[in-house]
Design an enzyme around this catalytic site. Sequence first.
Site, PDB file in Angstrom:
ATOM      1  N   ILE A   1      36.293  28.541 -18.896  1.00 17.47           N
ATOM      2  CA  ILE A   1      35.170  28.003 -18.193  1.00 17.47           C
ATOM      3  C   ILE A   1      35.393  26.873 -17.617  1.00 17.47           C
ATOM      4  CG2 ILE A   1      32.796  27.745 -18.734  1.00 17.47           C
ATOM      5  CD1 ILE A   1      33.114  29.399 -21.307  1.00 17.47           C
ATOM      6  N   CYS A   2      34.894  26.716 -16.478  1.00 14.83           N
ATOM      7  CA  CYS A   2      34.837  25.389 -15.617  1.00 14.83           C
ATOM      8  C   CYS A   2      33.358  24.739 -16.059  1.00 14.83           C
ATOM      9  CB  CYS A   2      35.240  25.491 -14.255  1.00 14.83           C
ATOM     10  SG  CYS A   2      35.300  23.896 -13.084  1.00 14.83           S
ATOM     11  N   HIS A   3      33.349  23.847 -16.761  1.00 14.16           N
ATOM     12  CA  HIS A   3      32.009  23.142 -17.075  1.00 14.16           C
ATOM     13  C   HIS A   3      32.159  21.848 -17.779  1.00 14.16           C
ATOM     14  CE1 HIS A   3      28.053  22.424 -18.998  1.00 14.16           C
ATOM     15  NE2 HIS A   3      27.617  23.745 -18.642  1.00 14.16           N
TER      16      HIS A   3
ATOM     17  N   ASN B   1      32.684  30.413 -11.975  1.00  9.88           N
ATOM     18  CA  ASN B   1      32.967  29.435 -12.878  1.00  9.88           C
ATOM     19  C   ASN B   1      33.685  29.657 -14.018  1.00  9.88           C
ATOM     20  OD1 ASN B   1      29.821  28.438 -11.812  1.00  9.88           O
ATOM     21  ND2 ASN B   1      31.710  26.876 -11.300  1.00  9.88           N
TER      22      ASN B   1
ATOM     23  N   ASP C   1      32.113  23.889  -7.692  1.00  6.32           N
ATOM     24  CA  ASP C   1      33.298  23.626  -8.578  1.00  6.32           C
ATOM     25  C   ASP C   1      33.588  24.870  -9.210  1.00  6.32           C
ATOM     26  OD1 ASP C   1      34.921  22.214 -10.063  1.00  6.32           O
ATOM     27  OD2 ASP C   1      33.398  21.480 -11.719  1.00  6.32           O
TER      28      ASP C   1
END
Length: 194
Positions: free
Chosen positions: A85-87, A78, A122
């Site tokens: 950052i994928c959050h 992620n 994701d």
Amino acid sequence: MQRASRLKRELQMLSTEPPPGITCWQTEERIDDLRAQIVGGVGTPYEGGIFSLEVKIPERYPFEPPNIRFLTPIYHPNIDNSGRICHDALKLPPKGAWKPSLNISTVLTSIQLLMAEPNPDDPLMADISSEFKYNKYLFTEKAKKWTQEHAIQTNKGVVEDNKENAPDQKLSSRKRDALCSQQEAEEPLKRPCV
């Protein structure tokens, strides 16, 4: 004015009652340019590592989320090579979960949790995500190696700007490719890194 007073309160709280394994401070006199460090969690491939992050506070904070990225290279599905950052907590609705009641402390804590429990469904890094899902052993070994190379600081103490750990996107990508090639040669039966 609301942004400045809220940031002062949040920074005060972060300095007096920081979440376990997390520190955050402002750089020089700029209250909207922060640095943070997250200690890798026990029992994770990041254990023993100190990961530096850049935290940029937008003008519309707290109505917009802070912009946070890793300065220390990290092998994670992620988090990409430039530290993005994928959050959900870092994005506005409808795609994200940011709301003004969240703060820097809660977001850093959620990033620390993401480090311990990646979300391979994701990903920002599809190849690492696939490895995490289908060859966890190889993922763990690579993540430990990256932690050892980039996040273990021997007797350096806290490095505020942490320039020696700042990612060079091309270098990080080359290192990952070289590491994948090396491990493919060592383990030809395992799933190759793409």
